[in-house]
Design an enzyme around this catalytic site. Sequence first.
Site, PDB file in Angstrom:
ATOM      1  N   SER A   7      10.286  44.909  16.591  1.00  0.00           N
ATOM      2  CA  SER A   7       9.696  46.152  16.084  1.00  0.00           C
ATOM      3  C   SER A   7      10.515  47.345  16.564  1.00  0.00           C
ATOM      4  CB  SER A   7       8.252  46.284  16.576  1.00  0.00           C
ATOM      5  OG  SER A   7       8.253  46.493  17.973  1.00  0.00           O
ATOM      6  N   SER A  24       8.663  33.173   7.670  1.00  0.00           N
ATOM      7  CA  SER A  24       9.314  33.372   6.376  1.00  0.00           C
ATOM      8  C   SER A  24       9.694  32.024   5.801  1.00  0.00           C
ATOM      9  CB  SER A  24      10.600  34.201   6.526  1.00  0.00           C
ATOM     10  OG  SER A  24      10.315  35.436   7.099  1.00  0.00           O
ATOM     11  N   GLN A  68      11.410  29.338  11.110  1.00  0.00           N
ATOM     12  CA  GLN A  68      11.326  29.590  12.547  1.00  0.00           C
ATOM     13  C   GLN A  68       9.866  29.838  12.900  1.00  0.00           C
ATOM     14  OE1 GLN A  68      13.081  33.325  13.429  1.00  0.00           O
ATOM     15  NE2 GLN A  68      12.145  33.371  15.438  1.00  0.00           N
ATOM     16  N   GLU A  70      19.526  36.399  16.223  1.00  0.00           N
ATOM     17  CA  GLU A  70      18.804  37.253  15.282  1.00  0.00           C
ATOM     18  C   GLU A  70      19.408  38.652  15.219  1.00  0.00           C
ATOM     19  OE1 GLU A  70      14.622  37.807  16.188  1.00  0.00           O
ATOM     20  OE2 GLU A  70      14.235  38.211  14.082  1.00  0.00           O
ATOM     21  N   GLU A  77       9.629  49.615  18.371  1.00  0.00           N
ATOM     22  CA  GLU A  77       9.355  49.863  19.791  1.00  0.00           C
ATOM     23  C   GLU A  77      10.133  48.897  20.678  1.00  0.00           C
ATOM     24  OE1 GLU A  77       7.062  49.677  17.327  1.00  0.00           O
ATOM     25  OE2 GLU A  77       6.883  51.850  17.252  1.00  0.00           O
ATOM     26  N   SER A 134       6.254  33.461  16.076  1.00  0.00           N
ATOM     27  CA  SER A 134       5.151  34.411  16.252  1.00  0.00           C
ATOM     28  C   SER A 134       3.798  33.742  16.058  1.00  0.00           C
ATOM     29  CB  SER A 134       5.263  35.553  15.243  1.00  0.00           C
ATOM     30  OG  SER A 134       6.346  36.370  15.559  1.00  0.00           O
TER      31      SER A 134
END
Lengths: 368, 411
Positions: B374, B170, B135, B253, B376, B138
């Site tokens: 994350s 990954s 994927q 996800e 957050e 990012s």
Amino acid sequence: MQLDFSEEQRALQADVRRFFERACPISTVRKVIDSGDSHDPVLWKQVSEQGFLAAAIPEAFGGAGAGYLELCLVAEEVGRALAPLPAVSSLYQAAELILMTGSDAQKRTWLPRIASGDVIATVAVAEAAGNVAADLISAQVSGGKLTGRKWPVSDGLVADLAIVAARCDQGISLYLVDLASAGVSRRAVKSIDPSRPQAEILFDGVAVELLGAAGEGLGLIDAVRDRAAILVAFEQIGGAQAALDMARDYALGRYAFGRPIGGFQAIKHMLADMYVSLELARSNSYYGAWALATNAPQLPLAAATARVSAIEAYKLCSSNNIQTHGGMGFTWEFDCHLHYRRARYLASVLGTSPLWERKLVAAYRSAA
Amino acid sequence: MNFDDTPEEAAFRARARAWIADNAPHALKPELEVAGFGHLHLQSTDALAASKAWQKKKAGAGWAAPRWPKIYGGGEVSPIEQVIWGQEEGVYAKLAGPFVIGLGMCGPTVMHWASEEQKRSLLPRLAAGEDIWCQLFSEPVAGSDLAGIRTRAERDGDEWVINGQKIWTSGALDADWGLLITRTDPGVAKHRGLTMFFLDMKSPGVEVRPIRQMNQESSFNEVYFTDVRIPDAQRLGAVGEGWSVALTTLMNERQSIGGSMPTGVPELFDLCRDMDLLDDGAVIARLAKFAARSSGLRYTAFRSISALSRGEQPGPENSIGKLVAGSLMQEVAQFALDLEGEAGLVEDPLLAVHQGRFQAMLLRSPATRIEGGSDEILRNIIAERVLGLPADIRVDKDLPFKEIPSGAAAR
């Protein structure tokens, strides 16, 4: 797998919630606090008539005979409503002890009256700083007469019956004490949660009746607290949810810097952490409910786990609820402190976190 | 309130168990049981080959992508049956590592957005482990703020030309296909100028560089694109619709249900027992709090499974898993090393206490708290979607992308 309550049980919970919304608005809690009363007798009578808190007492002894899962959900609503009622003392502990270890005659004498609310019972163990331990108990029974001082005793001023832990020749035993007997004197002591009052009771040669086997007192207290811890955990998650809801509603309605404070990440993340803590406690409590209802061998571990996480969740939610409210949360007239106080009462009443952390690790150890 | 299977669930479980007994690579079991989390290493055989072999075997019997339609290589089982399959597969699920991204994220996105012909050619190979997918989302300047990506796709006839860089990919080294989000129009607001593609990772101009991570493993990569050409037929969704396509991927996800993430708590109990510390008051206090959180995760997963068993969607409680597990493992690892004393300094598995497992947890757990949303971002999601608090103010939302201020490009 169903680690959840059934539709019928949820329907009962919804009924109980509606009942408390009607019969126990926050003004009822405030009235008890402001008047210095021990509880709300009208509410107590109504709850008793409905049989809500007697859900787990068998019908043969005057209870509703519904079961512990139902009682867990009732407890959640008691906690949410901050109901000023002697549930922990009379139902979760005293009635459970009598059911667990009482003679037939004792059950027949006391359980129907506790179930109907005509008798309020409590448990008197503590008499010094520190969690329950044999060397902290100096109250003594000799020749069938009890002498000693117990404090704090939850609901001690209003209770008709106390189950008292005291020394005898065989060690620590439990005794049934009619608090109207000669030689009993008692006074109210200021409670950190005035909606759950505390008393000091002096026993001066009071006639008592043994409950359970002599010398088994601490073991019985330990066993009943495992059961009560799960019910109290449901009160705690009910209270924690109410505190979280209050904080959320306030964060949506209170504006600062031109927008709702609930839009600031400092507030959002604090509330998210409250939610996480609450869900962990809720899940552990559901497991506890299963263990309680089925008398599972995992009960001690499930109880300690539920209690440790429910104490933490209610502490976090009630203190962060004040924080979210800012200065207004520190005022007497805002209700935030009622949860903060109740969270502390429920965290102390069956023995505090350090005790339950030891129980958790010991239970995990023997389960492995 | 019970822990029993329904009769249908019990029958399914028996079928899954019997198939696993007959087909699993039992010789690998001891090695898989002690394998740490993270990248799988096996002594006796090549881990990737073993993973592909098990995946292929599962595909032959419909276990490879249990929920998918059979025509795409799936088994058409129900959500609760997939959970039961996962419970029964147990330690052999560690072999599925290379396919997790493809099965969990790329596959569902392809299924939703690709043409029928593409689905029939791509998905069965993905399910069977013949193709590995990665994927490509990012970027160095766009992680949590995914819509801020800059990799450009420019149209050239029937093809698109890609230039830019992805990071934290990954499995890119082993991947055959990639799901790639690009910017096709920097002149419009950032969410509106994105377009999704899939591409052959062996295309000219694709360069994969492993990232040397702080724990000295390399499960993540940087991927560079220099004039890489992708046929327009490999576009997913309309031009400018990439954000909607990405949301399909990201929703999947976070949909992993019923599995409990590792926390290190049972291992910590073992350590304390071995070190005879279970009567130490300071140890008890920490251990009990860790155990209560770990237990809360386990029974939260059980609540979600219960909802699936009733044929319902799990509630929002399902969203707390990674948030709790990530920091819990980090705290557990720090505490374990505190207990180990100076011996905790030794990472060498031949000498280290408990084969260095807590040292490995300490050095891997920071990634858990960042990858896949994350801490957050997860707190924001709980605050907004569960508690109903307002979304963050986004000052760049309506600006043309090229006018959005940016700091010095972060590495």
